[in-house]
Write a protein that holds these residues in place. Sequence first.
Motif, PDB file in Angstrom:
ATOM      1  N   ASP A 246      33.799  52.649  29.210  1.00 17.79           N
ATOM      2  CA  ASP A 246      33.725  53.974  28.607  1.00 17.79           C
ATOM      3  C   ASP A 246      35.113  54.630  28.602  1.00 17.79           C
ATOM      4  O   ASP A 246      35.737  54.769  29.652  1.00 17.79           O
ATOM      5  CB  ASP A 246      32.747  54.812  29.454  1.00 17.79           C
ATOM      6  CG  ASP A 246      32.332  56.114  28.772  1.00 17.79           C
ATOM      7  OD1 ASP A 246      31.461  56.810  29.338  1.00 17.79           O
ATOM      8  OD2 ASP A 246      32.885  56.442  27.693  1.00 17.79           O
ATOM      9  N   THR A 247      35.587  54.970  27.395  1.00 18.87           N
ATOM     10  CA  THR A 247      36.826  55.769  27.258  1.00 18.87           C
ATOM     11  C   THR A 247      36.635  56.699  26.056  1.00 18.87           C
ATOM     12  O   THR A 247      35.682  56.506  25.290  1.00 18.87           O
ATOM     13  CB  THR A 247      38.065  54.882  26.945  1.00 18.87           C
ATOM     14  OG1 THR A 247      37.991  54.422  25.604  1.00 18.87           O
ATOM     15  CG2 THR A 247      38.196  53.719  27.914  1.00 18.87           C
ATOM     16  N   PRO A 248      37.452  57.737  25.805  1.00 16.07           N
ATOM     17  CA  PRO A 248      38.599  58.146  26.619  1.00 16.07           C
ATOM     18  C   PRO A 248      38.223  58.983  27.842  1.00 16.07           C
ATOM     19  O   PRO A 248      39.031  59.146  28.746  1.00 16.07           O
ATOM     20  CB  PRO A 248      39.422  58.991  25.646  1.00 16.07           C
ATOM     21  CG  PRO A 248      38.414  59.596  24.719  1.00 16.07           C
ATOM     22  CD  PRO A 248      37.333  58.573  24.576  1.00 16.07           C
ATOM     23  N   THR A 251      37.196  58.298  32.806  1.00 17.95           N
ATOM     24  CA  THR A 251      38.219  57.282  33.096  1.00 17.95           C
ATOM     25  C   THR A 251      39.115  57.607  34.281  1.00 17.95           C
ATOM     26  O   THR A 251      40.184  57.012  34.440  1.00 17.95           O
ATOM     27  CB  THR A 251      39.134  57.129  31.849  1.00 17.95           C
ATOM     28  OG1 THR A 251      39.496  58.438  31.387  1.00 17.95           O
ATOM     29  CG2 THR A 251      38.448  56.365  30.730  1.00 17.95           C
ATOM     30  N   TRP A 254      40.494  54.689  36.152  1.00 19.24           N
ATOM     31  CA  TRP A 254      41.445  53.818  35.445  1.00 19.24           C
ATOM     32  C   TRP A 254      42.885  54.237  35.803  1.00 19.24           C
ATOM     33  O   TRP A 254      43.786  53.410  35.915  1.00 19.24           O
ATOM     34  CB  TRP A 254      41.279  53.917  33.931  1.00 19.24           C
ATOM     35  CG  TRP A 254      39.988  53.462  33.371  1.00 19.24           C
ATOM     36  CD1 TRP A 254      38.738  53.881  33.741  1.00 19.24           C
ATOM     37  CD2 TRP A 254      39.792  52.508  32.313  1.00 19.24           C
ATOM     38  NE1 TRP A 254      37.774  53.249  32.975  1.00 19.24           N
ATOM     39  CE2 TRP A 254      38.397  52.412  32.090  1.00 19.24           C
ATOM     40  CE3 TRP A 254      40.646  51.745  31.534  1.00 19.24           C
ATOM     41  CZ2 TRP A 254      37.854  51.571  31.117  1.00 19.24           C
ATOM     42  CZ3 TRP A 254      40.106  50.898  30.557  1.00 19.24           C
ATOM     43  CH2 TRP A 254      38.725  50.813  30.359  1.00 19.24           C
ATOM     44  N   LEU A 262      46.393  57.972  31.715  1.00 20.34           N
ATOM     45  CA  LEU A 262      45.648  59.218  31.514  1.00 20.34           C
ATOM     46  C   LEU A 262      46.593  60.363  31.166  1.00 20.34           C
ATOM     47  O   LEU A 262      47.774  60.344  31.488  1.00 20.34           O
ATOM     48  CB  LEU A 262      44.848  59.566  32.787  1.00 20.34           C
ATOM     49  CG  LEU A 262      43.882  58.492  33.290  1.00 20.34           C
ATOM     50  CD1 LEU A 262      43.096  59.014  34.499  1.00 20.34           C
ATOM     51  CD2 LEU A 262      42.929  58.051  32.185  1.00 20.34           C
ATOM     52  N   PRO A 277      41.464  62.863  30.088  1.00 23.42           N
ATOM     53  CA  PRO A 277      41.077  61.660  29.342  1.00 23.42           C
ATOM     54  C   PRO A 277      42.279  60.767  29.086  1.00 23.42           C
ATOM     55  O   PRO A 277      43.434  61.199  29.262  1.00 23.42           O
ATOM     56  CB  PRO A 277      40.532  62.216  28.029  1.00 23.42           C
ATOM     57  CG  PRO A 277      40.207  63.647  28.301  1.00 23.42           C
ATOM     58  CD  PRO A 277      41.185  64.092  29.334  1.00 23.42           C
ATOM     59  N   VAL A 278      42.041  59.555  28.628  1.00 28.36           N
ATOM     60  CA  VAL A 278      43.115  58.627  28.257  1.00 28.36           C
ATOM     61  C   VAL A 278      44.109  59.353  27.334  1.00 28.36           C
ATOM     62  O   VAL A 278      43.718  60.136  26.468  1.00 28.36           O
ATOM     63  CB  VAL A 278      42.518  57.402  27.530  1.00 28.36           C
ATOM     64  CG1 VAL A 278      43.603  56.565  26.874  1.00 28.36           C
ATOM     65  CG2 VAL A 278      41.700  56.576  28.512  1.00 28.36           C
ATOM     66  N   THR A 285      49.435  53.269  25.582  1.00 26.84           N
ATOM     67  CA  THR A 285      47.966  53.323  25.729  1.00 26.84           C
ATOM     68  C   THR A 285      47.309  52.221  24.909  1.00 26.84           C
ATOM     69  O   THR A 285      46.443  51.487  25.388  1.00 26.84           O
ATOM     70  CB  THR A 285      47.442  54.702  25.270  1.00 26.84           C
ATOM     71  OG1 THR A 285      47.894  55.695  26.190  1.00 26.84           O
ATOM     72  CG2 THR A 285      45.924  54.716  25.187  1.00 26.84           C
TER      73      THR A 285
END
Length: 512
Positions: A246-248, A251, A254, A262, A277-278, A285
Motif C-alpha cells: 500500500d502506497t503512497p 507507509t 517504509w 517519504l 506519504p511517499v 522515489t
Amino acid sequence: PSKFGSLWPLPQKVKLSAVSLKLTGVSFQIADAKGSSAGSGCSLLQDAYRRYYEYVFGGAKRQQQPGKGRRAAGPAVLTELQVWITSPDPECDGYPGVASDESYELTVDQPYAVLKAPKVWGALHGLETFSQLVYEDEYGVKSINSTTISDFPRFAHRGILLDSARHFLPIKVILANLETMAMNKLNVFHWHITDDQSFPYLSRTFPQLSQQGAYHPYTHVYTPADVKMVVEFGRLRGIRVIPEFDTPGHTQSWGKGQTDLLTPCYSGSKPSGSFGPVNPILNTTYDFMSQFFKEISTVFPDAYVHLGGDEVDFSCWKSNPDIQTFMDQQGFGKDFSKLESFYIQKLLNIVATTQKGYMIWQEVFDNGVQLKPDAVVHVWIGGGANDEMGKVTAAGYTTILSAPWYLDYISYAQDWQKYYKVEPLSFNGTEEQKKLVIGGEACLWGEYVDATNLTPRLWPRASAVAERLWSAADVTDINDTFNRLSVHRCRMVARGIPAQPLFSSYCPREYK
Ligand SMILES: CC(=O)N[C@H]1NC[C@H](CO)[C@H](O)[C@@H]1O
C-alpha cells in the motif's frame, strides 16, 4: 436440520436422496479415474486425496467395523471416489487465476462415486463437497447418501484480506487460514503485508526495509522462503495469493529503511522531523519503486498485485515548500488529489511494465486516475458503497466489493446474518455493469487482531461471505442457512479450527 444436509457453501444444483451408503476407512479410497487427464504425477491432486481422506476418516478415533451397531439390512458400501479431470490440460502445475474453471460434477452412487471436473480447481472444490456429504452415526460409522451435484461459483473473486502489518501473523496462522478458506471454497488470499506500523516483508533488493521497518528484524519478518511456502500452500488449495504493498499513504514503516522515500513534513519553515506519504516529486522515489515492484513481480506469481492507494493524508504535502513549488510548476493549484494521481499514475505505469495487473482501493478511481482496462477497483468505504459500485462499473472498470464485509468491526450476537444478507449486485446498473463485478473480499484488519484471536474472529463469520460469493443469488433462506452453518461450523471445529459458535448449542466433537 437443513434439507441440504450440511453443505456449505450451497452448491448450484443438489439432488440428495435417502439412500445411504456405508463407507469405512479400510475399504474406501480416492483414486484417479482411468480417463482422467491428471495421472498419479499430479501432486496437487494426490496431496488433496490424502488431505480429504484424513478429513473424512482421520477424526474417527473410535475403532469402526462396517455393520457395527444398528444392523442395516445389507448396508450398501461405497468403496471408491473416482476423480476424473476432463480437460486435456488439467493445470496441475499451474496457478489459479480470475478466469480459472472451478466447476465440477459429483455423483455418489453404488458402488462408487464419480467426481468430474474440467480442471484440478473444480476437483478440489468437489473433494470438499464430498467430504461434507459424509456423516457418522453414534457409533462413529460413516455414511453418505447417494447424491448428484452440479456446481460452480457465482463470482470468480472470493477473498479474505489479512493484515500482517498492524500485528505480525506467524506463518502457521496464515497457513491455517488458507486451509479454512479452502473448506469454504474461497479462492483469493489478499495479503495486506505492509503498513504504517511495520514492514515485515524481507526484500532481497532492499533488505534494510525489514531490517529497520519490521517490528523485529528476525522474528517478525517473512523471508522469501516463507512467502514461497504461503504461495504454494495456497496453490495446492486453489487459492490465489495477491500481495498488497500500500502506497503512497500507510507507509511510515517504509521510511525507516528507505530514508529519502517519504515526504518530510514542515512546521513553519523547518522540517518537523515527522514524515508523510511517499514523496511524489523525487525521481529517486520512482527509481526505488521500479526496482521494488520488479522484485515483487518475481516473488508473487499471481497475475495481479494490489497497490493500495487508500486514505492519503495531504497535510504533510501541504506543509512542505518543495511540494508547494512542484504543485505550482505542475499547475495543480491547491488540489492535492492531483498530486496523488500524479504519483499513482507513475506507479501504475511502473507496475504495468512488470507485466502485472493491479488492484487499487476506490480513492484512486474517485480521484480520477487514468486506469488500465484490466485494473480492478476495490470498493471499501462504508455508507454509499452501492452508489460507488454504480459509478465504478458505469466507468467500465472491473470491481470487487468489501465495504459491507469489514469483519474487524465486531458486535454482540449473530452479526454473520448481516454479512449473509448483502447482495453485491443490488446497485442500480445495466446487466453490462453487473458483469463487471467479479466478486468481493471479507477484510480482517489487524489493529486488534493477532495469532491469539484471528481464527475465532474470522470464522464462521467469513463463511457467510463465502456462501454469498459462491452460491446462487436466490439462496437467502436464513433459517435453512442457520442449520447448515451450525453443522459446517462444528465440522471446522472437528477439523481443528477454533471457529467461534453461532449461538448456544454444542458440537459432537468439541474443540480441544
Ligand atoms: C482500505 C482500508 O480499509 N484502509 C484502512 N481503513 C480502516 C481499516 C480498519 O477498519 C484499516 O485501518 C485500513 O488500513
